[in-house]
Design an enzyme around this catalytic site. Structure first.
Site, PDB file in Angstrom:
ATOM      1  CG  ASP A 130      -2.030  -0.939   1.246  1.00 51.18           C
ATOM      2  OD1 ASP A 130      -2.273  -1.571   0.205  1.00 51.18           O
ATOM      3  OD2 ASP A 130      -2.701  -1.057   2.291  1.00 51.18           O
ATOM      4  NE  ARG A 180      -4.625  -1.701  -4.206  1.00 45.73           N
ATOM      5  CZ  ARG A 180      -4.245  -2.017  -2.972  1.00 45.73           C
ATOM      6  NH1 ARG A 180      -3.816  -1.091  -2.139  1.00 45.73           N
ATOM      7  NH2 ARG A 180      -4.257  -3.271  -2.565  1.00 45.73           N
TER       8      ARG A 180
HETATM    9  C1  FAD Z   1      -8.788  -1.418  -3.198  1.00 50.29           C
HETATM   10  C2  FAD Z   1      -8.358  -0.075  -2.712  1.00 50.29           C
HETATM   11  C3  FAD Z   1      -7.092   0.096  -2.207  1.00 50.29           C
HETATM   12  C4  FAD Z   1      -6.662   1.363  -1.792  1.00 50.29           C
HETATM   13  N1  FAD Z   1      -5.362   1.527  -1.385  1.00 50.29           N
HETATM   14  C5  FAD Z   1      -4.914   2.769  -1.086  1.00 50.29           C
HETATM   15  C6  FAD Z   1      -3.550   3.014  -0.806  1.00 50.29           C
HETATM   16  O1  FAD Z   1      -2.704   2.107  -0.805  1.00 50.29           O
HETATM   17  N2  FAD Z   1      -3.176   4.290  -0.533  1.00 50.29           N
HETATM   18  C7  FAD Z   1      -4.076   5.329  -0.527  1.00 50.29           C
HETATM   19  O2  FAD Z   1      -3.677   6.486  -0.294  1.00 50.29           O
HETATM   20  N3  FAD Z   1      -5.381   5.118  -0.765  1.00 50.29           N
HETATM   21  C8  FAD Z   1      -5.819   3.871  -1.056  1.00 50.29           C
HETATM   22  N4  FAD Z   1      -7.145   3.678  -1.345  1.00 50.29           N
HETATM   23  C9  FAD Z   1      -8.142   4.759  -1.088  1.00 50.29           C
HETATM   24  C10 FAD Z   1      -8.269   5.693  -2.266  1.00 50.29           C
HETATM   25  O3  FAD Z   1      -7.092   6.449  -2.416  1.00 50.29           O
HETATM   26  C11 FAD Z   1      -9.455   6.652  -2.104  1.00 50.29           C
HETATM   27  O4  FAD Z   1      -9.301   7.418  -0.950  1.00 50.29           O
HETATM   28  C12 FAD Z   1     -10.800   5.960  -2.032  1.00 50.29           C
HETATM   29  O5  FAD Z   1     -10.859   4.843  -2.869  1.00 50.29           O
HETATM   30  C13 FAD Z   1     -11.927   6.921  -2.463  1.00 50.29           C
HETATM   31  O6  FAD Z   1     -11.742   7.316  -3.790  1.00 50.29           O
HETATM   32  P1  FAD Z   1     -12.683   6.848  -4.989  1.00 50.29           P
HETATM   33  O7  FAD Z   1     -11.757   6.496  -6.115  1.00 50.29           O
HETATM   34  O8  FAD Z   1     -13.578   5.793  -4.570  1.00 50.29           O
HETATM   35  O9  FAD Z   1     -13.403   8.168  -5.482  1.00 50.29           O
HETATM   36  P2  FAD Z   1     -14.254   9.269  -4.734  1.00 50.29           P
HETATM   37  O10 FAD Z   1     -14.425  10.345  -5.752  1.00 50.29           O
HETATM   38  O11 FAD Z   1     -13.666   9.627  -3.423  1.00 50.29           O
HETATM   39  O12 FAD Z   1     -15.625   8.539  -4.482  1.00 50.29           O
HETATM   40  C14 FAD Z   1     -16.489   8.162  -5.538  1.00 50.29           C
HETATM   41  C15 FAD Z   1     -17.748   7.539  -4.949  1.00 50.29           C
HETATM   42  O13 FAD Z   1     -17.416   6.318  -4.290  1.00 50.29           O
HETATM   43  C16 FAD Z   1     -18.161   6.166  -3.098  1.00 50.29           C
HETATM   44  N5  FAD Z   1     -17.225   6.202  -1.952  1.00 50.29           N
HETATM   45  C17 FAD Z   1     -15.911   6.505  -1.978  1.00 50.29           C
HETATM   46  N6  FAD Z   1     -15.364   6.398  -0.753  1.00 50.29           N
HETATM   47  C18 FAD Z   1     -16.366   6.031   0.070  1.00 50.29           C
HETATM   48  C19 FAD Z   1     -16.449   5.757   1.461  1.00 50.29           C
HETATM   49  N7  FAD Z   1     -15.400   5.851   2.270  1.00 50.29           N
HETATM   50  N8  FAD Z   1     -17.657   5.388   1.975  1.00 50.29           N
HETATM   51  C20 FAD Z   1     -18.734   5.291   1.187  1.00 50.29           C
HETATM   52  N9  FAD Z   1     -18.732   5.541  -0.152  1.00 50.29           N
HETATM   53  C21 FAD Z   1     -17.570   5.900  -0.695  1.00 50.29           C
HETATM   54  C22 FAD Z   1     -19.124   7.326  -3.054  1.00 50.29           C
HETATM   55  O14 FAD Z   1     -20.305   6.916  -3.688  1.00 50.29           O
HETATM   56  C23 FAD Z   1     -18.416   8.386  -3.868  1.00 50.29           C
HETATM   57  O15 FAD Z   1     -19.293   9.325  -4.420  1.00 50.29           O
HETATM   58  C24 FAD Z   1      -7.576   2.446  -1.833  1.00 50.29           C
HETATM   59  C25 FAD Z   1      -8.847   2.282  -2.350  1.00 50.29           C
HETATM   60  C26 FAD Z   1      -9.254   1.056  -2.808  1.00 50.29           C
HETATM   61  C27 FAD Z   1     -10.606   0.928  -3.421  1.00 50.29           C
END
Ligand code: FAD
Length: 308
Positions: A130, A180
């Protein structure tokens, strides 16, 4: 404002103690965390596998302060890898370098990660490192590259909110890395990260296209597109379709407990989907980052409080 406050709270030790002892917060965290034990985590993976979804397991914890804690976290990963192998489940593991001793030194951390990689290789699975806050980006990439020279079952994460990520992705595509791509979950200054969501999203699409491009794939690059954002997912589907990217050369990834409908829809449409399954007792910072991503989630806790 709310996002910044929640991310600040995620690092505050006093609030952490209060929240971890507060039954309402513990119950609310269960929406995002599979449970506290290995058995809880294995049950969540089994359920996903039955729906045609693979997993990546995260043993929660970060920023350990002693060598003993780093070794204990490493041993926990070895145990869980054995359990995945014995149960015949389809799951990778995701690790955070600060849980494995990065704050104590690169060598200690690298030795711990190497033990996890060797065990994962025995079990026939992969390990994803991560990406944490920018204070660790360079060292995380350096440790990844040192280990990648010895192990072919390690992947890395890149965050589209950072200005540097385009250059990092360009280099990783040349190296044939398993990457990722996520937007990024930490509090970063505007000198290092795009302050506007529209720019983070535009960069996500740009980096996704680099990872899925034919030259990158020919070098062995594989993309895991980690997002719940339907706009990012549609952009990826359209690009992959137009470029005829084989469906087994990339996957979508989402977090446990978020947008299950979208996970199932993608599987029904024939895409590979992997869900990130966190478990363990150290849920506080992970939980606060999930609240920060969607401050509406705070109302979820408040409503739970009034239900009590
Ligand atoms: C498999 C995976 C691994 C990850 N690993 C890392 C990592 O190693 N380092 C890192 O910095 N970040 C990591 N993240 C987190 C990532 O950076 C984002 O903060 C997170 O995924 C929210 O971004 P989004 O792309 O979903 O878009 P956004 O624009 O934030 O969200 C889009 C839509 O998704 C839904 N959504 C998003 N987050 C949430 C929530 N918490 N609760 C409910 N609904 C939500 C909502 O409907 C929102 O409108 C990871 C995420 C995933 C999915």
């Amino acid at each position: 404002m709310m996002r910044s406050m929640l991310l600040w709270l995620s690092r505050n030790k006093q609030v952490r103690q209060l929240m971890m002892n507060w039954g309402v917060a513990r119950r609310a965290a269960r929406r995002f965390v599979a449970g506290e034990t290995i058995d809880d985590a294995l049950a969540a993976i089994r359920e996903l596998n039955a729906q045609g979804i693979t997993a990546t397991l995260d043993h929660l914890g970060e920023n350990v302060e002693t060598r003993e804690d780093a070794v204990r976290a490493t041993d926990d990963y070895l145990k869980v890898l054995d359990a995945i192998g014995q149960a015949g489940l389809t799951s990778h593991v995701s690790i955070k370098l600060t849980a494995l001793g990065l704050d104590l030194g690169d060598d200690i951390c690298r030795e711990n990660v190497a033990r996890i990689l060797a065990k994962a290789k025995d079990v026939g699975t992969r390990v994803r490192i991560d990406m944490e806050s920018t204070e660790y980006t360079d060292r995380t990439l350096a440790i990844y590259r040192r280990l990648r020279a010895e192990y072919d079952n390690v992947g890395i994460v890149i965050q589209s909110y950072l200005y540097r990520s385009e250059a990092d992705i360009a280099a990783l595509c040349e190296e044939g890395a398993h990457v990722r791509l996520c937007k990024g979950a930490y509090k970063e200054p505007p000198t290092l990260a795009f302050p506007k969501k529209a720019d983070v999203d535009a960069n996500y699409v740009r980096l996704m296209k680099m990872l899925l491009s034919a030259p990158a794939r020919a070098k062995g690059t594989r993309a895991a597109l980690a997002t719940h954002d339907p706009k990012m997912i549609d952009a990826a589907r359209q690009f992959a379709e137009a470029e005829m990217v084989p469906r087994d050369e990339f996957e979508f990834q989402m977090l446990h407990g978020i947008r299950r409908d979208l996970q199932q829809q993608l599987v029904a449409d024939g895409y590979a989907v992997r869900v990130y399954v966190p478990y363990g007792t150290e849920w506080y910072p992970y939980f606060m980052r999930r609240l920060a991503e969607r401050p509406a989630n705070v109302w979820f806790i408040v409503s739970n409080f009034f239900k009590k």
